[in-house]
Design an enzyme around this catalytic site. Sequence first.
Site, PDB file in Angstrom:
ATOM      1  N   ASP A  82       0.862  -1.176   0.000  1.00 42.88           N
ATOM      2  CA  ASP A  82       0.000   0.000   0.000  1.00 42.88           C
ATOM      3  C   ASP A  82       0.901   1.228   0.000  1.00 42.88           C
ATOM      4  OD1 ASP A  82      -3.288   0.075   1.010  1.00 42.88           O
ATOM      5  OD2 ASP A  82      -2.197   1.970   0.780  1.00 42.88           O
TER       6      ASP A  82
ATOM      7  N   ASP B 209       4.233   1.609  -4.918  1.00 41.46           N
ATOM      8  CA  ASP B 209       3.487   2.253  -5.993  1.00 41.46           C
ATOM      9  C   ASP B 209       3.229   1.160  -7.016  1.00 41.46           C
ATOM     10  OD1 ASP B 209       2.639   3.492  -8.304  1.00 41.46           O
ATOM     11  OD2 ASP B 209       4.295   4.919  -8.412  1.00 41.46           O
ATOM     12  N   VAL B 210       1.977   0.727  -7.143  1.00 43.80           N
ATOM     13  CA  VAL B 210       1.686  -0.435  -7.976  1.00 43.80           C
ATOM     14  C   VAL B 210       1.858  -0.174  -9.467  1.00 43.80           C
ATOM     15  CG1 VAL B 210       0.184  -1.593  -6.315  1.00 43.80           C
ATOM     16  CG2 VAL B 210      -0.794   0.104  -7.899  1.00 43.80           C
TER      17      VAL B 210
ATOM     18  N   ASN C 198      -5.331  -6.167  -5.898  1.00 41.57           N
ATOM     19  CA  ASN C 198      -6.580  -5.518  -5.542  1.00 41.57           C
ATOM     20  C   ASN C 198      -6.543  -3.998  -5.623  1.00 41.57           C
ATOM     21  OD1 ASN C 198      -9.209  -5.282  -3.935  1.00 41.57           O
ATOM     22  ND2 ASN C 198      -7.734  -4.343  -2.529  1.00 41.57           N
TER      23      ASN C 198
ATOM     24  N   TYR D 195     -12.554   3.554 -15.582  1.00 42.97           N
ATOM     25  CA  TYR D 195     -12.687   2.488 -14.579  1.00 42.97           C
ATOM     26  C   TYR D 195     -13.304   1.244 -15.212  1.00 42.97           C
ATOM     27  CZ  TYR D 195     -14.125   0.093 -10.277  1.00 42.97           C
ATOM     28  OH  TYR D 195     -14.312  -0.839  -9.284  1.00 42.97           O
TER      29      TYR D 195
ATOM     30  N   LYS E  30     -11.406  -2.399 -15.732  1.00 42.65           N
ATOM     31  CA  LYS E  30     -11.864  -3.634 -15.107  1.00 42.65           C
ATOM     32  C   LYS E  30     -12.187  -4.699 -16.153  1.00 42.65           C
ATOM     33  CE  LYS E  30     -11.375  -2.281 -10.881  1.00 42.65           C
ATOM     34  NZ  LYS E  30     -10.319  -2.873 -10.021  1.00 42.65           N
TER      35      LYS E  30
ATOM     36  N   THR F 258     -17.063   0.695   0.847  1.00 37.97           N
ATOM     37  CA  THR F 258     -15.658   0.975   1.126  1.00 37.97           C
ATOM     38  C   THR F 258     -15.416   2.479   1.072  1.00 37.97           C
ATOM     39  OG1 THR F 258     -15.010   0.910  -1.196  1.00 37.97           O
ATOM     40  CG2 THR F 258     -14.994  -1.188   0.012  1.00 37.97           C
TER      41      THR F 258
END
Length: 259
Positions: free
Chosen positions: A38, A63-64, A90, A158, A162, A193
Amino acid sequence: MAGRIEGRTAVVTGGCSGIGLATVRRFVEEGARVVIGDIDDAAGEALVAELGGADFATYVHVDVTSKDEVDALFRTAKDTYGSVDIAFNNAGISPPEDDSILDTDLDAWRRVQEVNLTSVYLCCKAALPYMLEQKKGSIINTASFVAVMGAATSQISYSASKGGVLSMSRELGVQFAREGVRVNALCPGPVNTPLLKELFASDAERAARRLVHVPMGRFAEPEEMANAVLFLASDESSFMTANTFLVDGGISGAYVTPL
């Protein structure tokens, strides 16, 4: 039943909030050692302490969208706990500037694609060599119900990202099925969330439009998604790969007239 992933090592990105946080806690309850990726360092260190320290969890700032940092995340799992058995890829974003294609500019499009789709590519690319060497592993990628149907509230980048996660997960699941590695896509419906709360905080009408499509009449809780991830990570789903695992409160099976 407890101990469903006893002794296994899991990597979870976006592990300090929402679905990721609930999954980290659930994995530790079920006997896994978890490496949490994270960018919230304070929350990460606090979470490790909550879970009982380094014997149970390790936090890594990542940093993904950075290949080097993602590679280091999975290398930490291998070096610290001896294996990479589960990868829950995720991390994701849904910023308000990602809206209708008519309003979403190129910078917003690219940012969402990098965080939501490129990061999953990088995480799968980093995890697979360890799992192929072991001849076993489970990868779970977070897609969305919008990967299989149009969204009531447009988030063009988005939704596209996905869809890409879902397609990539299917391809990898097929490609590596005979190598002992399973790859599945978790497709949540709307989940209660911080990401969803932020998206709808200033737009009650938008939240209502989303909720009317959920046959159960409510948003999911992160813990409900964590249970689904646990199933996909465990041997209970041993004959499942390249799967679109919809946990959406019935959205994809319903016909509801929009408001």
